[in-house]
Enzyme design. Structure first.
Site, PDB file in Angstrom:
ATOM      1  N   CYS A  42       0.832  -1.206   0.000  1.00 19.39           N
ATOM      2  CA  CYS A  42       0.000   0.000   0.000  1.00 19.39           C
ATOM      3  C   CYS A  42       0.868   1.259   0.000  1.00 19.39           C
ATOM      4  O   CYS A  42       0.529   2.255  -0.654  1.00 19.39           O
ATOM      5  CB  CYS A  42      -0.922   0.015   1.217  1.00 19.39           C
ATOM      6  SG  CYS A  42      -2.095  -1.348   1.251  1.00 19.39           S
ATOM      7  N   ARG A  62      -8.029  -4.304  -3.087  1.00 23.13           N
ATOM      8  CA  ARG A  62      -7.584  -3.138  -3.860  1.00 23.13           C
ATOM      9  C   ARG A  62      -8.576  -2.883  -5.004  1.00 23.13           C
ATOM     10  O   ARG A  62      -8.540  -3.567  -6.025  1.00 23.13           O
ATOM     11  CB  ARG A  62      -6.177  -3.364  -4.406  1.00 23.13           C
ATOM     12  CG  ARG A  62      -5.164  -3.663  -3.328  1.00 23.13           C
ATOM     13  CD  ARG A  62      -3.759  -3.873  -3.884  1.00 23.13           C
ATOM     14  NE  ARG A  62      -2.930  -4.466  -2.859  1.00 23.13           N
ATOM     15  CZ  ARG A  62      -2.356  -3.792  -1.868  1.00 23.13           C
ATOM     16  NH1 ARG A  62      -2.511  -2.477  -1.788  1.00 23.13           N
ATOM     17  NH2 ARG A  62      -1.613  -4.401  -0.956  1.00 23.13           N
TER      18      ARG A  62
END
Length: 212
Positions: A49, A126
């Site tokens: 991330c 995601r």
């Protein structure tokens, strides 16, 4: 648990929401007039991330030039978001310019189908949602927890959607800005007969390209 599987529909209005972000309160409908790229990440202070946030921060100026507002989200508190954003700036030298939604109650995540129990019941996968200036859902991309996104594709798809809207055309596979676009196929025999006289580059009656 059924709510976790609800998904927005391409071509329909994106679900509106109010949320707390690192830039203050935000309501999705207040961003009308801009393209919105809403993306989720599994958790703050995680390696993949962090690489995505840095890559998105570097693409932010180009996206802003396309009238795009980036908005991030995860199931973390606003304090966690703020600490992580500060850490990225201090340790990585990258300033995060876009707001990040704190979705501790998972309300936004569930409305957008960001929770996939097969991956995790406590983290968002995601996702990337492309919402046009009228608030319509135009595209969605889903990635698993362990694989980072290719940010140039997010930028490319925004450009493709904008070209489609402006010129009423389609974009072929692997299209990049400046490439030829696809003309809609003819709908009648008369249109098909005229196709060869319209100045397009045609491979067959149904597959024609033009430069814009």
């Amino acid at each position: 648990m059924e709510e976790a599987y609800s998904l927005p529909i391409i071509g329909e209005a994106a679900p509106d929401f109010q949320a707390v972000t690192t830039h203050g309160p935000m309501k999705l409908s207040e961003l009308r007039g801009k393209w919105v790229v809403l993306f989720s990440h599994p958790a703050d202070f995680t390696p993949v991330c962090t690489t995505e946030f840095m890559a998105l921060a570097r693409a932010n100026d180009e996206l802003e030039g396309l009238n795009v507002q980036l908005v991030g989200l995860s199931i973390d508190s606003v304090h966690s978001h703020l600490a992580w954003v500060r850490s990225i700036e201090e340790k990585m030298g990258v300033k995060i310019p876009f707001p990040v939604i704190a979705d501790l109650d998972m309300k936004v995540a569930r409305r957008f189908g960001m929770i996939h129990p097969g991956q995790s019941s406590t983290a968002t996968i995601r996702t990337v949602f492309f919402i046009d200036p009228e608030g319509t859902m135009r595209a969605m991309i889903y990635y698993p927890l362990n694989n980072g996104r290719y940010i140039p594709e997010i930028v490319r798809l925004v450009k493709a959607l904008q070209v489609t809207d402006q010129f009423k055309v389609s974009t072929p596979a692997n299209w990049q800005p400046g490439d030829k676009v696809v003309v809609s196929p003819p709908k009648t025999a008369e249109e098909m007969e005229r196709r060869g006289e319209e100045g397009y580059e045609c491979k067959d009656w149904y597959l024609c390209f033009k430069q814009i």
